[in-house]
Design an enzyme around this catalytic site. Structure first.
Site, PDB file in Angstrom:
ATOM      1  CB  ILE A  16      -0.982   0.000   1.192  1.00 44.27           C
ATOM      2  CG1 ILE A  16      -2.087   1.043   0.990  1.00 44.27           C
ATOM      3  CG2 ILE A  16      -0.261   0.237   2.509  1.00 44.27           C
ATOM      4  CD1 ILE A  16      -3.022   0.709  -0.144  1.00 44.27           C
ATOM      5  CB  SER A  38      11.184  -0.451   5.802  1.00 42.56           C
ATOM      6  OG  SER A  38      10.960  -1.804   5.460  1.00 42.56           O
ATOM      7  NE  ARG A  39      10.544  -5.125  11.591  1.00 46.29           N
ATOM      8  CZ  ARG A  39       9.864  -6.095  12.207  1.00 46.29           C
ATOM      9  NH1 ARG A  39      10.390  -6.706  13.259  1.00 46.29           N
ATOM     10  NH2 ARG A  39       8.665  -6.452  11.773  1.00 46.29           N
ATOM     11  CE  LYS A  92      -8.337  -0.169   4.082  1.00 42.82           C
ATOM     12  NZ  LYS A  92      -8.650  -1.591   4.161  1.00 42.82           N
ATOM     13  CG  ASP A 170      -7.731  -4.886   5.293  1.00 43.18           C
ATOM     14  OD1 ASP A 170      -7.118  -4.149   6.080  1.00 43.18           O
ATOM     15  OD2 ASP A 170      -7.493  -4.907   4.062  1.00 43.18           O
TER      16      ASP A 170
END
Length: 312
Positions: A16, A38-39, A92, A170
Site C-alpha cells: 500500500i 522499514s526493517r 485504515k 479489512d
C-alpha cells in the site's frame, strides 16, 4: 523540491505504501518524501532507517509521519511519534481497537499534534456527489456487496488472519467508511453472521444488518473468496430515485444515468494527502471512528459460523 514542501516519513514500505502513498506524496505540491522506516526494504535517494525511534532522533526537521504498517503494531508507533511532537497520518483501519484510537486522539490533542485517521474510499470520485444527492432524500433500503479475492490483494500476508487484522473487514471497512460518509443520519448494527475459516482467527465473510431512522435499513455482504472481476457496490433506494456507487465509489449512477466515472483508487490517496495538508495548515485533527465502531459492533453481535480452512 520547493521551500513549501513538508517532509513526511513513511513507516512500513509494503504494497500500500509503494502503490499509493509514495506516488501521492510525489504528486503533492505540499509534501515530499523525507525518510523511510522499514526493517526489510529501502528506497533509493531517500534516508532509510530500521526503526522509528532512530528516525525521530536523527531527523528533527521531519514533522509528519505516515504509518503504513499493520494495525496490530500501529498504536505503539503512533504513540512514539506523537510523544515526540510529530504529526501522524494513520492508514485504515486507524487501529486494532477503538480504545487505541481514542487514546491516540487524546495524546495528539494534549501534545498539540495533528492526527489524521484516513479512510481512502471516502476520496473516491463518486462519494462527494453521492453524499450531496442523498442529503435531502428519504432513504429506504441500502444494499452493499463487497466481494474480492484476498489472494490478489493480500498475498501471503498473515497479519490479516491474526487477532486485530480484521479479516474480511479489512476491505469491508472501506464500504462502511463510504456508508457513514454518504448517509445523512447514522445507522446501528442489529445483527451479523460471520464466517471464520476453521484455521483462522478473523472472518473470511460477513453478512450485516443495520437500521436507522424511519424506513432506513442496510444489508451488507462481504466476502473474500471471489475470483475474477471484483465487486464493490453500494445501492441506495430513495423516495426520489435509485443511487448506485460501483467500483469502490469510483462510479456513480443515479436512476441508471452515469454521473461520474473514474478508475477505482484513482486519486483517492491524492485526496488523502490534500486533506492532510489542510489539517496541518489549520492545526486540526480528524479522527472519525464510526466505520471501526460498526466492525466492533458486528464482532460483538455476530453469530459465528465455521467455514472451510483457508490456505494461501
Amino acid at each position: 523540491m520547493t521551500a513549501t514542501e513538508t517532509p513526511v516519513a513513511i513507516v512500513g514500505l509494503g504494497k500500500i505504501a509503494v502503490d499509493q502513498h509514495v506516488p501521492s506524496i510525489a504528486a503533492s505540491p505540499a509534501f515530499r518524501l523525507g525518510a523511510v522506516i522499514s526493517r526489510h526494504a529501502s528506497m533509493k535517494g531517500v534516508p532509510c532507517y530500521s526503526s522509528l525511534g532512530d528516525m525521530l532522533a536523527k531527523e528533527p526537521d521531519i514533522p509528519a509521519v505516515a504509518l503504513c504498517v499493520p494495525p496490530q503494531v500501529r498504536f505503539d508507533l503512533a504513540h512514539e511519534a506523537l510523544s515526540k511532537g510529530r504529526n501522524v497520518l494513520l492508514e485504515k483501519p486507524p487501529g486494532a481497537s477503538l480504545s487505541e484510537v481514542e487514546a491516540l486522539s487524546d495524546l495528539a490533542k494534549s501534545n498539540g499534534c495533528v492526527l489524521f485517521a484516513t479512510w481512502h474510499s471516502r476520496f473516491a470520485k463518486g462519494v462527494p456527489r453521492a453524499k450531496e444527492w442523498l442529503a435531502n432524500r428519504e432513504i429506504g433500503k441500502v444494499m452493499i456487496t463487497w466481494r474480492e479475492d484476498v489472494r490478489h490483494w493480500h498475498p501471503g500476508q498473515q497479519w490479516i488472519w491474526q487477532p486485530g487484522g480484521l479479516g474480511v473487514f479489512d476491505p469491508g471497512i472501506n464500504a462502511l467508511s463510504i456508508l457513514t460518509e454518504i448517509l445523512p443520519a447514522p445507522v446501528q448494527m442489529t445483527a451479523a453472521e460471520l464466517e471464520f475459516p476453521e484455521n483462522r482467527d478473523t472472518p473470511i465473510a460477513a453478512r450485516l444488518s443495520m437500521r436507522g431512522s424511519g424506513k432506513l435499513a442496510v444489508e451488507a455482504d462481504f466476502d473474500w473468496r471471489q475470483t475474477g472481476p471484483q465487486t464493490w457496490n453500494i445501492e441506495v433506494e430513495t423516495d426520489r430515485g435509485l443511487l448506485r456507487l460501483t467500483g469502490g465509489g469510483a462510479h456513480l449512477e443515479i436512476d441508471s444515468r452515469d454521473v461520474t466515472d473514474a478508475e477505482a483508487l484513482q486519486s483517492e490517496y491524492d485526496g488523502i494527502y490534500g486533506r492532510f495538508a489542510d489539517l496541518l495548515r489549520e492545526g486540526r485533527s480528524e479522527v472519525d471512528v464510526s466505520p471501526l465502531r460498526h466492525v466492533a459492533d458486528a464482532l460483538m453481535l455476530g453469530k459465528r459460523l465455521v467455514a472451510a480452512p483457508f490456505n494461501d
